[in-house]
Structure formats: C-alpha cells, structure tokens
Design a protein around this motif. Structure first.
Motif, short mmCIF file in Angstrom:
data_model
loop_
_atom_site.label_atom_id
_atom_site.label_comp_id
_atom_site.label_asym_id
_atom_site.label_seq_id
_atom_site.Cartn_x
_atom_site.Cartn_y
_atom_site.Cartn_z
N UNK A 195 0.84 -1.20 0.00
CA UNK A 195 0.00 0.00 0.00
C UNK A 195 0.87 1.26 0.00
N UNK A 196 0.71 2.08 -1.05
CA UNK A 196 1.46 3.34 -1.14
C UNK A 196 1.05 4.26 0.01
N UNK A 197 2.02 4.89 0.65
CA UNK A 197 1.75 5.85 1.73
C UNK A 197 2.10 7.28 1.29
N UNK A 198 3.36 7.48 0.85
CA UNK A 198 3.80 8.81 0.44
C UNK A 198 5.12 8.70 -0.32
N UNK A 199 5.56 9.82 -0.85
CA UNK A 199 6.83 9.87 -1.57
C UNK A 199 7.55 11.16 -1.20
N UNK A 200 8.73 11.32 -1.74
CA UNK A 200 9.49 12.54 -1.49
C UNK A 200 10.96 12.36 -1.79
N UNK A 218 0.80 13.22 -3.26
CA UNK A 218 0.46 13.38 -4.67
C UNK A 218 1.70 13.84 -5.44
N UNK A 219 1.55 13.89 -6.77
CA UNK A 219 2.67 14.28 -7.65
C UNK A 219 3.88 13.37 -7.45
N UNK A 220 3.61 12.09 -7.29
CA UNK A 220 4.67 11.10 -7.09
C UNK A 220 4.88 10.32 -8.38
N UNK A 221 6.04 10.45 -8.94
CA UNK A 221 6.37 9.71 -10.16
C UNK A 221 7.32 8.58 -9.78
N UNK A 257 9.73 -0.07 -11.78
CA UNK A 257 10.55 -1.09 -11.12
C UNK A 257 10.62 -0.91 -9.60
N UNK A 258 10.12 0.22 -9.08
CA UNK A 258 10.12 0.44 -7.64
C UNK A 258 8.73 0.33 -7.02
N UNK A 259 7.76 -0.01 -7.84
CA UNK A 259 6.41 -0.24 -7.33
C UNK A 259 6.28 -1.70 -6.94
#
Length: 157
Positions: free
Chosen positions: A117-122, A147-150, A154-156
C-alpha cells in the motif's frame, strides 16, 4: 609529452576508482537504513548513524504553508524495531552522492509503502561523516507528499 599524458590518465583513473569506491561505501550505509526498516532491525539501523543525529521532515501543511518538523531519532529507532505485521518498504532511486574529504551528501527520491500500500513519496537528503569505523549519517531530512509522485515501475510493489 606522451609520458605526461599517460601519467595524468593513470592518476585520473585512480581518482575515479577511489571516488566510486567511496560512493559505494556511502550507498551501502544508506541502503542499510532501508534494509533495517524492512526487517524491523533497530540494531542495524543504529549502526548507520552517529549517536545523536539530527532528523527533520519538510512538508506543506493543509493551509499550504511550508513546515519543518524536528524528528525524534529514538522514536524512529523504537518504531523500526517494533514487531509489526506489515513491512515498511522504502525503495530509492536517482541517487546523487557528493563527497569532499570526510563529508558526504546523498540525495535520493523515494516512495514509502506499508506492505504493497502506497503511503507517500518525497526526497531523502543525508549528510554523512567518515570516521574510523566508516561512514555514518549525522543529519537526515526528508520531504513527504501523497500526490505528484512519479515512482518508476521497477520500484512499485
């Protein structure tokens, strides 16, 4: 002239090799942090850091204001070491490593998942110092957004 060029080429090659070796050692420390998070290993986590590192999170709050929150490293250690049913997975990419003597800076993009489950990015930005026992992180700041997470495929999960 030919001898000078060969000498310069050899010196540049050795410097490049040495720099790549240092970068590899530094990234090994960074990757150890994420391995510790995946495996709930607080001992492994602590090995990557100096005794009292500074940690921060930079984010935009709900009022669209820039914020900087001071982290609690002991709380982070405790959270990582806590037995849990879920896996904390934080893949990283776009590593940028800069070195000057015993100081290094690492900037990486990341995505944080709890299980699949995706939580966040940065971005994670680390500062490290080289000591007798190797490279250690003394400063960590991350950004966090949902949001705005690209995230590259291969990292998903």
């Amino acid at each position: 002239m030919k001898k000078i060029l060969i000498t310069l080429f050899c010196a540049a090659s050795l410097l490049s090799y040495s720099q790549n070796d240092e970068k590899s050692e530094i990234m090994q420390v960074i990757n150890q942090v994420f391995e510790a998070m995946r495996t709930n290993d607080s001992t492994l986590l602590k090995q990557s850091f100096v005794e009292s590192p500074n940690t921060f999170t930079a984010f935009i709050n709900q009022e669209d204001q820039s914020q900087l929150a001071t982290g609690d490293f002991q709380r982070f250690i405790d959270a990582v070491g806590q037995p849990k049913d879920q896996v904390w997975n934080e893949p990283i990419w776009n590593e940028k490593v800069e070195i000057d003597g015993n100081l290094a800076s690492v900037w990486v993009d990341y995505a944080f998942y709890v299980d699949d489950q995706f939580s966040h990015c940065g971005v994670d930005a680390f500062h490290l110092i080289k000591r007798e026992d190797g490279w250690k992180i003394f400063h960590l700041v991350d950004t966090r957004r949902k949001s705005d997470c690209e995230v590259p495929d291969e990292f998903k999960p």
